[in-house]
Scaffold this motif. Structure first.
Motif, mmCIF file in Angstrom:
data_model
loop_
_atom_site.group_PDB
_atom_site.id
_atom_site.type_symbol
_atom_site.label_atom_id
_atom_site.label_comp_id
_atom_site.label_asym_id
_atom_site.label_seq_id
_atom_site.Cartn_x
_atom_site.Cartn_y
_atom_site.Cartn_z
ATOM 1 N N PRO A 2 0.807 -1.224 0.000
ATOM 2 C CA PRO A 2 0.000 0.000 0.000
ATOM 3 C C PRO A 2 0.841 1.275 0.000
ATOM 4 C CG PRO A 2 -0.809 -1.524 1.651
ATOM 5 C CD PRO A 2 0.455 -2.109 1.111
ATOM 6 N N GLU A 3 1.951 1.270 0.744
ATOM 7 C CA GLU A 3 2.789 2.470 0.791
ATOM 8 C C GLU A 3 3.428 2.752 -0.563
ATOM 9 O OE1 GLU A 3 5.590 2.290 4.141
ATOM 10 O OE2 GLU A 3 4.225 0.785 4.972
ATOM 11 N N LEU A 4 3.961 1.687 -1.190
ATOM 12 C CA LEU A 4 4.614 1.867 -2.481
ATOM 13 C C LEU A 4 3.606 2.206 -3.569
ATOM 14 C CD1 LEU A 4 7.035 -1.068 -1.944
ATOM 15 C CD2 LEU A 4 7.771 1.271 -2.392
ATOM 16 N N THR A 27 2.769 5.860 -3.516
ATOM 17 C CA THR A 27 3.760 6.680 -4.221
ATOM 18 C C THR A 27 3.467 6.679 -5.716
ATOM 19 O OG1 THR A 27 5.306 5.768 -2.619
ATOM 20 C CG2 THR A 27 6.246 7.043 -4.437
ATOM 21 N N PHE A 28 3.168 5.492 -6.253
ATOM 22 C CA PHE A 28 2.912 5.366 -7.688
ATOM 23 C C PHE A 28 1.642 6.120 -8.087
ATOM 24 C CE2 PHE A 28 1.290 3.179 -11.485
ATOM 25 C CZ PHE A 28 2.429 3.154 -12.283
ATOM 26 N N THR A 29 0.590 5.956 -7.293
ATOM 27 C CA THR A 29 -0.695 6.550 -7.679
ATOM 28 C C THR A 29 -0.764 8.043 -7.383
ATOM 29 O OG1 THR A 29 -1.626 5.881 -5.562
ATOM 30 C CG2 THR A 29 -2.054 4.431 -7.426
ATOM 31 N N SER A 30 0.253 8.586 -6.701
ATOM 32 C CA SER A 30 0.210 10.025 -6.437
ATOM 33 C C SER A 30 0.296 10.809 -7.748
ATOM 34 C CB SER A 30 1.345 10.428 -5.492
ATOM 35 O OG SER A 30 2.583 10.164 -6.120
ATOM 36 N N ASP A 31 0.833 10.174 -8.782
ATOM 37 C CA ASP A 31 0.830 10.793 -10.108
ATOM 38 C C ASP A 31 -0.365 10.238 -10.882
ATOM 39 O OD1 ASP A 31 1.243 11.638 -12.704
ATOM 40 O OD2 ASP A 31 3.411 11.305 -12.652
ATOM 41 N N ASN A 32 -1.435 10.992 -10.842
ATOM 42 C CA ASN A 32 -2.709 10.515 -11.371
ATOM 43 C C ASN A 32 -2.639 10.220 -12.861
ATOM 44 O OD1 ASN A 32 -5.306 9.762 -10.991
ATOM 45 N ND2 ASN A 32 -6.158 11.828 -11.180
ATOM 46 N N HIS A 84 6.594 0.532 -17.349
ATOM 47 C CA HIS A 84 6.347 1.688 -16.483
ATOM 48 C C HIS A 84 7.106 2.929 -16.935
ATOM 49 C CE1 HIS A 84 10.105 -0.093 -15.178
ATOM 50 N NE2 HIS A 84 10.392 0.998 -14.488
ATOM 51 N N ILE A 85 7.919 2.786 -17.986
ATOM 52 C CA ILE A 85 8.782 3.905 -18.381
ATOM 53 C C ILE A 85 8.261 4.564 -19.651
ATOM 54 C CG2 ILE A 85 11.146 4.545 -19.015
ATOM 55 C CD1 ILE A 85 12.053 2.007 -17.500
ATOM 56 N N LYS A 86 8.257 5.893 -19.675
ATOM 57 C CA LYS A 86 7.776 6.607 -20.857
ATOM 58 C C LYS A 86 8.893 6.772 -21.874
ATOM 59 C CE LYS A 86 3.956 8.855 -18.746
ATOM 60 N NZ LYS A 86 3.010 9.951 -18.837
ATOM 61 N N GLY A 105 1.440 -0.454 -10.433
ATOM 62 C CA GLY A 105 2.759 -0.622 -11.040
ATOM 63 C C GLY A 105 3.519 -1.798 -10.453
ATOM 64 N N GLY A 106 4.371 -2.396 -11.256
ATOM 65 C CA GLY A 106 5.077 -3.602 -10.848
ATOM 66 C C GLY A 106 6.022 -3.396 -9.670
ATOM 67 N N HIS A 107 6.617 -2.204 -9.581
ATOM 68 C CA HIS A 107 7.606 -2.002 -8.521
ATOM 69 C C HIS A 107 6.985 -1.970 -7.131
ATOM 70 C CE1 HIS A 107 10.708 -0.182 -11.535
ATOM 71 N NE2 HIS A 107 10.676 -1.499 -11.549
ATOM 72 N N SER A 108 5.693 -1.701 -7.063
ATOM 73 C CA SER A 108 5.068 -1.643 -5.739
ATOM 74 C C SER A 108 5.026 -3.024 -5.083
ATOM 75 C CB SER A 108 3.657 -1.062 -5.844
ATOM 76 O OG SER A 108 2.836 -1.911 -6.610
ATOM 77 N N TYR A 109 5.276 -4.076 -5.869
ATOM 78 C CA TYR A 109 5.244 -5.431 -5.303
ATOM 79 C C TYR A 109 6.583 -5.829 -4.673
ATOM 80 C CZ TYR A 109 0.739 -6.102 -7.609
ATOM 81 O OH TYR A 109 -0.568 -5.985 -8.003
ATOM 82 N N GLN A 110 7.662 -5.133 -5.052
ATOM 83 C CA GLN A 110 8.996 -5.455 -4.510
ATOM 84 C C GLN A 110 9.282 -6.949 -4.604
ATOM 85 O OE1 GLN A 110 11.295 -3.053 -2.385
ATOM 86 N NE2 GLN A 110 10.427 -2.106 -4.184
ATOM 87 N N SER A 111 8.942 -7.518 -5.743
ATOM 88 C CA SER A 111 9.100 -8.953 -5.881
ATOM 89 C C SER A 111 9.456 -9.226 -7.334
ATOM 90 C CB SER A 111 7.796 -9.620 -5.433
ATOM 91 O OG SER A 111 7.245 -10.447 -6.396
ATOM 92 N N THR A 112 10.315 -10.221 -7.577
ATOM 93 C CA THR A 112 10.793 -10.478 -8.940
ATOM 94 C C THR A 112 9.621 -10.657 -9.887
ATOM 95 O OG1 THR A 112 12.672 -11.609 -7.992
ATOM 96 C CG2 THR A 112 12.261 -11.968 -10.320
ATOM 97 N N VAL A 113 8.649 -11.457 -9.452
ATOM 98 C CA VAL A 113 7.431 -11.619 -10.232
ATOM 99 C C VAL A 113 6.343 -10.821 -9.522
ATOM 100 C CG1 VAL A 113 5.752 -13.266 -11.130
ATOM 101 C CG2 VAL A 113 8.144 -13.938 -10.932
#
Lengths: 469, 205
Positions: A9-11, A14-19, A157-159, A323-331
């Protein structure tokens, strides 16, 4: 219990703060999901194929020791060397020793979630080996010192403007270049040089065929093939669950894989390596790293069926918006939320809760892993082993306590209804109310359900009020 | 440099197998994956061509093999760079595909042509046996690729394809469906990622 790990939820916050970015990410993945739907519906026997894929994997996982031995025997007969690794550390050591044996310091690597799982790159770099990821998306995240955020689309996730900046810095493309075509061309030129220099190519494997001792790799770019054919040594890193019994079983999985992953009818290249090429070496590293433990667990065993297509991520409403990074997990995504907490519950305890239990992942999974059922079961397991956050534990035991005192419960209900109707907004939506951060609380009903039930159904002697329709 | 021993892979092997064997699982029998209610196209050739165009490749049809080989000679003449071709009926082109991989001669290849053994209607994949190392390298290093397949070798699905393949020895074989591509930058499809920038399948009667 847990220290430095950040919760989903914390990560995600951060991701969703950019709507705008959240919306863009959501749409990009939904686009892939829609392509998957079109591809799946073009095959009338799709559901039958999923059923077959699941059964073949069930059989494989049950007969894994025999099939692994058969694979080893056949692969060895064809001239490959087969190595076995119990853990990620052993896997990394084996790869390093192989590189030393072949006097290699330059390695090209194609996409392999297994080597990500084992953190092979940083290990090799610490040991003086230059590793170049050759899948375009993987190269982009490697240059940016980021992990992939998706197993099929590592740089989703990258533009393109950000890719342009990265390439300007590392590959010398003109500043401000953001055209995908031109950027891809720059990467092509840059990576060709690396292919031609490398002494060893490392690839993963999509499938290992027990019957023939062959390795099958599916790519669109052709990077795995360049990496496997140009250097003299090809190292294949493969999880023991990637086996299929027979060559004919590949038909089932190659029909499902790309359609589920990107909506393509098949990947551009589906390469079948049987033994080393003339004058070359083929080294196959079979890796357990927790798979045999997962196999012991009846409730979660089916997670070993995963063919890493990513369909569950593309469809997941939580993944798409966090976003994938919010999972902090390889998969990441639904399958990652099963695999990672099973392997390391303390650091990944928040993942099974990053799920609305909508069940869409289960519906799209080509090998029929009951993902949302597993996620629910994992929550129970994590609670039983005290791996859930304190706030959740407290509120749940409070709730259980409250519900065991009917009078108290109904009193609290009345209080809640009154509070919803009368308390000022700043109190109701205070810091304690994480649910209400992005949602409105419901309008309070005028009476409790219990009162309504007593009035309408409670006393059989009392005639039911006429229904008005 | 001394080469240390491999970590005791034998011990790990035994440990993994023992661990797996400590748990006996029952599972459904292995189902038949070759026979099934597979889709059969009214016009497999049409299906192949349609799918190939959606994956970025294109088709050319020839009445006979001779006409095809004539067209290939023309194509090579107009290639504007080194060419290589490997067919059962003989090889042509300016670069020989026999011998060891040498990057200097293969890297600049403009066109590579090779024979495919099977063409699959459902996904426009063509099976190429590329056990020959230089052919294998050429398939990925060249700028353009032409695959040559007899029309009679069209099959409907991957099941039929694998039924016919029956791999039993050392070798490298590959299903190729369209040119090399990527959509790793913002889902924008770019043709020509690492391998060929264009791909054609030439079918002949």
């Amino acid at each position: 219990m847990k220290a430095a790990t950040l919760d989903h939820p914390e990560l995600a916050a951060t991701f969703t703060s950019d709507n705008e970015r959240t919306h863009w990410h959501d749409q990009a993945l939904w686009f892939v999901r829609a392509k998957r739907d079109r591809a799946a519906s073009s095959i009338p026997e799709w559901e039958y194929l999923r059923e077959l894929a699941s059964k073949v994997k069930q059989h494989t996982i049950a007969n894994l020791p025999e099939l692994l031995e058969k694979f080893e025997q056949e692969a060895t007969r064809l001239g490959a060397r087969v190595h076995w690794a119990r853990t990620a550390e052993e896997h990394n050591q084996i790869v390093l020793q192989l590189l030393r044996e072949h006097h290699a310091t330059h390695v090209v690597k194609s996409k392999s979630m297994l080597t990500e799982e084992c953190h092979l790159n940083p290990f090799l770099e610490r040991n003086g080996i230059e590793v170049i990821d050759t899948d375009l998306g993987e190269r982009i995240v490697q240059l940016r010192h980021e992990p992939p955020s998706h197993i099929v689309l590592p740089a989703i996730h990258i533009k393109k403007e950000e890719v342009g900046t990265t390439f300007h810095e590392h590959l010398g493309t003109p500043a401000g270049l953001a055209d995908p075509q031109a950027l891809t061309e720059a990467a092509r030129v840059h990576l060709r040089e690396r292919f031609l220099d490398a002494e060893v190519g490392i690839t993963g494997a999509n499938f290992a065929v027990a019957e023939t001792g062959g390795i099958v790799v599916c790519t669109n770019e052709g990077n795995a093939d360049l990496g496997a054919v140009l250097p003299n040594v090809h190292i294949v890193c493969v999880g023991i669950e990637k086996l299929v019994p027979r060559l004919q079983d590949l038909a089932v999985y190659t029909r499902l894989l790309a359609r589920s992953a990107t909506g393509q009818p098949i990947t551009a290249y589906t390469s079948h390596f049987h033994g080393p090429r003339p004058g070359g070496k083929l080294e196959i590293v079979l890796v357990d790293n927790g798979r045999s433990t997962l196999r012991d667990d009846e409730e979660f065993r089916d997670a070993l069926h995963c063919i890493r297509c990513g369909a569950c991520m593309n469809t997941c409403p939580v993944y798409r918006r966090s976003g994938g990074h919010s999972y902090q997990s390889t998969v990441p995504g639904p399958i990652g939320s099963v695999l990672s907490p099973k392997q390391a519950p303390a650091s990944h305890q928040s993942l099974p809760f990053a799920c609305s239990l909508c069940g869409s992942c289960t519906d799209v999974c080509p090998v029929k892993i009951p993902l949302h059922h597993q996620l629910l079961a994992l929550r129970r397991q994590l609670a039983d082993t005290h791996h859930v956050a304190a706030s959740k534990r407290w509120s749940m035991s409070m709730c259980a306590w409250l519900m065991s005192y009917p009078r108290l419960f109904s009193g609290v209900g009345a209080l809640a209804r009154w509070s919803l109707a009368h308390l000022p907004r700043f109190v109701l939506y205070g810091r304690h109310n994480s649910w209400g951060r992005a949602r409105e609380l419901p309008d309070p009903p005028s009476t409790s359900f219990r009162a309504w039930y007593a009035a309408h159904r409670g006393h059989p002697s009392r005639p039911r009020p006429e229904r008005s329709h | 440099m001394t080469v240390p021993e491999l970590p005791s892979s034998d011990r790990s092997r035994q440990a993994i197998l023992d661990r797996l064997r400590s748990r006996v699982l029952s599972a459904p029998p292995l189902p038949d994956t070759a026979k099934g209610p597979w889709v059969a196209y009214d016009d497999p050739a049409q299906q192949f061509e349609t799918v190939l165009s959606t994956v970025g490749g294109s088709c050319r049809w020839f009445d006979d093999r001779q006409a095809l080989e004539g067209a290939l000679r023309e194509e090579f003449k107009a290639a504007g760079g080194p060419t290589a071709c490997w067919l059962s009926t003989g090889s042509s082109g300016s670069v020989d595909l026999r011998g060891a991989i040498d990057r200097a001669s293969l890297e600049p290849l403009a066109v590579v042509a090779a024979e495919g053994r099977l063409a699959v209607a459902e996904n426009a994949a063509v099976w190429v046996d590329a056990s020959l190392p230089r052919l294998r390298a050429a398939l990925f290093l060249a700028q353009r690729m032409i695959l040559i397949v007899p029309r009679s070798s069209l099959v409907n699905t991957m099941h039929e394809a694998y039924e016919q393949l029956r791999i039993s020895g050392v070798g490298f074989g590959i299903f190729i469906s369209g040119p090399s591509k990527t959509a790793d930058i913002e889902q924008s499809l770019v043709i020509g990622a690492h391998g060929v920038r264009s791909q054609q399948v030439w079918l002949h009667a």
